[in-house]
Design a protein around this motif. Structure first.
Motif, PDB file in Angstrom:
ATOM      1  N   THR A 158      85.841  93.649   6.994  1.00 46.50           N
ATOM      2  CA  THR A 158      84.941  94.751   6.641  1.00 46.50           C
ATOM      3  C   THR A 158      83.642  94.206   6.057  1.00 46.50           C
ATOM      4  O   THR A 158      82.578  94.802   6.257  1.00 46.50           O
ATOM      5  CB  THR A 158      85.603  95.694   5.631  1.00 46.50           C
ATOM      6  N   GLN A 185      90.211 101.008   8.713  1.00 45.96           N
ATOM      7  CA  GLN A 185      89.057 100.513   7.968  1.00 45.96           C
ATOM      8  C   GLN A 185      87.877 101.482   7.986  1.00 45.96           C
ATOM      9  O   GLN A 185      86.877 101.246   7.313  1.00 45.96           O
ATOM     10  CB  GLN A 185      88.609  99.153   8.522  1.00 45.96           C
ATOM     11  N   GLU A 188      86.573 102.968   4.501  1.00 50.43           N
ATOM     12  CA  GLU A 188      85.858 101.996   3.670  1.00 50.43           C
ATOM     13  C   GLU A 188      84.495 101.680   4.256  1.00 50.43           C
ATOM     14  O   GLU A 188      83.494 101.588   3.521  1.00 50.43           O
ATOM     15  CB  GLU A 188      86.683 100.716   3.536  1.00 50.43           C
ATOM     16  N   ARG A 192      80.961 102.377   2.270  1.00 50.53           N
ATOM     17  CA  ARG A 192      80.132 101.258   1.849  1.00 50.53           C
ATOM     18  C   ARG A 192      78.799 101.181   2.604  1.00 50.53           C
ATOM     19  O   ARG A 192      77.799 100.718   2.054  1.00 50.53           O
ATOM     20  CB  ARG A 192      80.908  99.951   1.992  1.00 50.53           C
TER      21      ARG A 192
END
Length: 242
Positions: A158, A185, A188, A192
């Motif tokens: 990531t 994923q 996240e 972010r």
């Protein structure tokens, strides 16, 4: 800002988690009309599907003129906004790329951060500069979906995707597309990077609605729909010989 560009950009905003923006991938004018008639509010052309329909392997030499002509035919066939996958931009300078895209009538584009010749990742800052140039030329007339190819090219962390996604967001991208990112994923990555996230929906994987719940704002299909249609044609052809 053109009306269709404004509509496409707005479709990415304020979506419920179980209601992502689902963008079918037409490969020609006829398939585009089918998807639009079904009620989809926008479409996203796949370079793989169009290349296959034109007789070229994906990413291996579809002439830019043929790709832009195919996109223009798709746009003419429907009233809904169309975003166009133009791979890495065919080596065109930003001004010419934007001009040719807008000439097709497309109001969005995918731009990937892989070198199509060497099949390697482009330096993320170089790609961010490229995206910034496209944004400066296009202004609000194109919804830019910045594809992140780290999962495709071997770095499946990531951290790598987030680094690129943040740079592309700062450069003016409207959406980030970490192609082949594991669905687990997505949440996240979306948090972010802090932009609408495009997820790839593949056969046998989570449904578009499930991908939305997992963090995707936008769902596309690559060349998968053209491949499924071709399988149906193969079955039809086989049936004629029975």
């Amino acid at each position: 800002m053109s009306g269709k560009a404004s509509v496409l950009r707005a479709l990415h905003q304020g979506r419920a988690a179980d209601d992502p923006l689902v963008l079918p991938g037409p490969w020609d004018a006829a398939s585009a009309a089918v998807f639009a008639d079904a009620g989809f509010p926008a479409l996203a052309t796949p370079s793989a599907g169009i290349s296959a329909s034109l007789g070229y392997p994906d990413g291996q030499g579809t002439p830019a003129a043929e790709m832009f002509a195919a996109i223009a035919r798709i746009v003419r066939a429907v009233d809904v906004p169309v975003s166009a996958d133009v791979e890495a931009g065919y080596g065109l300078p930003a001004e010419e790329l934007v001009e040719r895209l807008l000439d097709t009538g497309a109001v969005g584009c995918n731009l990937e951060d892989s070198d199509p010749v060497g099949r390697r990742l482009v330096d993320p800052r170089e790609q961010a500069d490229r995206l910034a140039e496209v944004r400066a030329v296009a202004g609000p007339e194109l919804v830019i979906n910045a594809r992140v190819d780290t999962y495709l090219r071997g770095d499946r962390t990531t951290a790598a995707a987030v680094e690129r996604g943040r740079l592309y967001a700062a450069a003016g991208a409207d959406c980030v597309y970490p192609i082949l990112a594991p669905p687990t994923q997505l949440a996240e990555l979306a948090e972010r990077i802090a932009l609408p996230l495009n997820a790839y929906c593949k056969p046998g994987g989570p449904s578009p609605r499930e991908l939305g719940v997992m963090g995707a704002t936008r769902v596309t299909f690559g060349g998968g729909m053209q491949q499924q249609a071709l399988e149906a044609v193969k079955d039809l052809a086989a049936g004629l010989l029975r």
